[in-house]
Motif scaffolding. Structure first.
Motif, PDB file in Angstrom:
ATOM      1  N   LEU A 202       0.855  -1.189   0.000  1.00  0.00           N
ATOM      2  CA  LEU A 202       0.000   0.000   0.000  1.00  0.00           C
ATOM      3  C   LEU A 202       0.891   1.239   0.000  1.00  0.00           C
ATOM      4  CD1 LEU A 202      -2.665   1.486   0.212  1.00  0.00           C
ATOM      5  CD2 LEU A 202      -2.714   0.965   2.665  1.00  0.00           C
ATOM      6  N   GLY A 203       0.994   1.864  -1.174  1.00  0.00           N
ATOM      7  CA  GLY A 203       1.897   2.996  -1.356  1.00  0.00           C
ATOM      8  C   GLY A 203       2.899   2.670  -2.443  1.00  0.00           C
ATOM      9  N   GLY A 269       2.410  -1.456   4.443  1.00  0.00           N
ATOM     10  CA  GLY A 269       1.881  -0.112   4.278  1.00  0.00           C
ATOM     11  C   GLY A 269       2.985   0.924   4.348  1.00  0.00           C
ATOM     12  N   SER A 271       2.265   4.346   3.270  1.00  0.00           N
ATOM     13  CA  SER A 271       1.361   5.312   2.643  1.00  0.00           C
ATOM     14  C   SER A 271       0.906   6.381   3.618  1.00  0.00           C
ATOM     15  CB  SER A 271       0.165   4.574   2.036  1.00  0.00           C
ATOM     16  OG  SER A 271      -0.417   3.720   3.007  1.00  0.00           O
ATOM     17  N   ASP A 274      -4.503   5.284   8.841  1.00  0.00           N
ATOM     18  CA  ASP A 274      -5.874   4.765   8.955  1.00  0.00           C
ATOM     19  C   ASP A 274      -6.517   4.437   7.612  1.00  0.00           C
ATOM     20  OD1 ASP A 274      -5.824   4.992  11.775  1.00  0.00           O
ATOM     21  OD2 ASP A 274      -6.413   7.097  11.660  1.00  0.00           O
ATOM     22  N   LEU A 275      -5.736   3.927   6.673  1.00  0.00           N
ATOM     23  CA  LEU A 275      -6.270   3.575   5.353  1.00  0.00           C
ATOM     24  C   LEU A 275      -6.815   2.146   5.302  1.00  0.00           C
ATOM     25  CD1 LEU A 275      -3.560   5.184   3.034  1.00  0.00           C
ATOM     26  CD2 LEU A 275      -5.802   6.091   3.635  1.00  0.00           C
ATOM     27  N   VAL A 276      -6.453   1.336   6.273  1.00  0.00           N
ATOM     28  CA  VAL A 276      -6.875  -0.071   6.304  1.00  0.00           C
ATOM     29  C   VAL A 276      -7.940  -0.238   7.381  1.00  0.00           C
ATOM     30  CG1 VAL A 276      -6.127  -2.449   6.715  1.00  0.00           C
ATOM     31  CG2 VAL A 276      -4.631  -0.854   5.472  1.00  0.00           C
ATOM     32  N   ALA A 292       2.557  -1.924   9.088  1.00  0.00           N
ATOM     33  CA  ALA A 292       1.853  -0.646   8.927  1.00  0.00           C
ATOM     34  C   ALA A 292       2.827   0.466   9.301  1.00  0.00           C
ATOM     35  CB  ALA A 292       0.605  -0.615   9.806  1.00  0.00           C
ATOM     36  N   SER A 294       3.295   3.780   8.161  1.00  0.00           N
ATOM     37  CA  SER A 294       3.038   5.208   8.154  1.00  0.00           C
ATOM     38  C   SER A 294       3.316   5.788   9.540  1.00  0.00           C
ATOM     39  CB  SER A 294       1.588   5.482   7.757  1.00  0.00           C
ATOM     40  OG  SER A 294       1.262   6.843   7.907  1.00  0.00           O
ATOM     41  N   GLU A 299      -1.179   2.764   9.079  1.00  0.00           N
ATOM     42  CA  GLU A 299      -2.312   2.477   8.197  1.00  0.00           C
ATOM     43  C   GLU A 299      -3.451   1.804   8.951  1.00  0.00           C
ATOM     44  OE1 GLU A 299       1.149   3.085   5.570  1.00  0.00           O
ATOM     45  OE2 GLU A 299       0.826   2.030   7.454  1.00  0.00           O
ATOM     46  N   THR A 316       5.433  -1.785  12.937  1.00  0.00           N
ATOM     47  CA  THR A 316       5.117  -0.397  12.624  1.00  0.00           C
ATOM     48  C   THR A 316       6.431   0.379  12.469  1.00  0.00           C
ATOM     49  OG1 THR A 316       5.090   0.493  14.888  1.00  0.00           O
ATOM     50  CG2 THR A 316       3.060  -0.565  14.094  1.00  0.00           C
TER      51      THR A 316
END
Length: 419
Positions: A202-203, A269, A271, A274-276, A292, A294, A299, A316
């Motif tokens: 993602l990104g 992630g 990107s 909170d996109l997921v 994740a 970000s 994310e 993370t």
């Protein structure tokens, strides 16, 4: 006070501390030091005129002697154009200076490499390339930093072609190396293999595309990697792709992040926050892995993710959760190994060597000083420890040695290892 108010208060306090840290008692985070005596007239006659003329003559006759008579061999430039600074975007080169100074601190603290931070106002990628190429004789290596995609790919490629010293865009390769090391360990713990894993990235900026390239070099199957940008899945039928995104496009009917995550083994992630959603996470394959990354907001937040999946391994970019994917595990030690053998570049073989060194180190017993540094009584290879901690003193021994050996084996080293 509500939770959000408490969080805002903590953030404000940290911001005040950060400003004081940078301003007091002397502005900035780095300086220079004199490495030779300068207390007598004779000292000065050696350091400057007339004595300095002799090394000038020697270097003029043999440029390689700059490595003997100057600091070139242990000096790296950290250079930005300020177009992609942290998560703040295109803030300009001057506003990026605190970050470049911070990178210089990490180079010195972790690998005893001297750094100059350089912030370039460039009206085009070519202007930036020309500027860096012109100042490159000063340095033993170039660390490119916080340059927006897709120009970062063009800039790095052009400089690697023009220069005979390592040029390394840390946002690309540094991030990819740490992700790969942690992911290989996580896959093993989950009973999966890289070759069989279905991976969602993602990104599709610097870190995402470089990560895909490195994972493929390590054995991932390109057709099983689905990259996502703001328009959705990067698939071969799209007509809006630049050459770099085109290189990671796949033939698929999947179009959205939710489509791609269904039955996926891995989510990486790189990107935004909170996109997921929990619903997306619930559709992943058994024993999933979620990186994740970000910052500061992932994310998907660990508390949310772990409430949905108790079979999850998660990493993370934050230091207050287990498994921090932190570039400081890589770039100081990678440059240390490259400089020690005067490598002409940092090639794929050297990057893979760094991955394997980091991956292996995480499997070994953790030294007491690392436990003390993090206030822990126990830490061992497992779901909450898939990558070494930044203050592990063994990083300085293992990673540079592995990188230096790979440089020799791949024919880009110009000296035997000295450390």
């Amino acid at each position: 006070m509500t939770d959000s108010e408490h969080s805002a208060s903590l953030d404000a306090d940290l911001n005040r501390q950060a400003l004081d840290f940078h301003a007091l008692p002397r502005p900035g985070k780095i300086g220079t030091e004199v490495t030779k005596p300068a207390v007598t007239q004779h000292d000065l006659s050696l350091a400057y005129t007339p004595g300095v003329a002799e090394p000038v003559r020697q270097i003029h006759a043999d440029p390689d002697l700059a490595y003997r008579y100057t600091n070139k061999g242990n000096l790296v430039a950290v250079i930005t154009d300020g177009t992609a600074v942290l998560g703040l975007g295109n803030v300009g080169s001057l506003a990026g200076k605190p970050v470049m100074e911070g990178k210089a601190v990490l180079f010195k603290r972790f690998a005893d490499i001297d750094c100059f931070d350089i912030e370039v106002n460039a009206e085009s990628p070519q202007a930036f390339i020309d500027t860096v190429a012109r100042i490159a004789p000063t340095f033993g290596g170039i660390n490119l930093e916080d340059i927006a995609a897709p120009h970062c790919f063009e800039i790095e490629h052009a400089l690697r072609e023009r220069l005979d010293i390592p040029v390394f865009h840390d946002d690309q390769h540094g991030t990819a190396i740490i992700i790969a090391a942690g992911l290989l360990n996580a896959l093993e713990l989950q009973g999966k293999t890289l070759a069989e894993a279905q991976i969602v990235v993602l990104g599709a900026g610097a870190a995402g595309i470089a990560g895909v390239r490195l994972l493929v070099a390590l054995g991932a199957q390109p057709e099983r990697i689905f990259c996502i940008d703001r328009q959705g899945v990067i698939h071969s039928a799209r007509t809006d792709l630049n050459p770099y995104k085109r290189s990671v496009a796949v033939e698929t009917e999947q179009r959205t992040l939710a489509d791609a995550m269904r039955d996926a083994d891995v989510l990486i992630g790189v990107s935004g926050p909170d996109l997921v959603t929990p619903e997306m996470l619930a559709t992943m394959a058994p024993r999933p892995i979620v990186f994740a990354l970000s910052n500061p907001v992932p994310e998907i937040r660990p508390a949310v993710a772990l409430a949905v999946r108790d079979d999850l391994i998660m990493a993370t970019g934050r230091s207050d959760y287990p498994n921090q994917i932190n570039n400081v595990l890589g770039f100081p030690f990678i440059f240390r190994g490259a400089l020690d053998v005067r490598a002409a570049c940092i090639n794929e073989a050297m990057q893979i060597a760094a991955v394997e060194a980091l991956r292996t180190l995480a499997r070994e017993p953790v030294p007491p000083e690392v436990l003390a540094a993090y206030g822990l009584t126990d830490l061992r290879f497992g779901p909450d420890y898939i990558i070494p901690k930044p203050f592990d003193p063994r990083l300085r021994e293992r990673v540079p040695a592995a990188v230096a050996q790979a440089a020799r084996d791949s024919g880009v080293a110009r000296l035997p290892a000295t450390h």
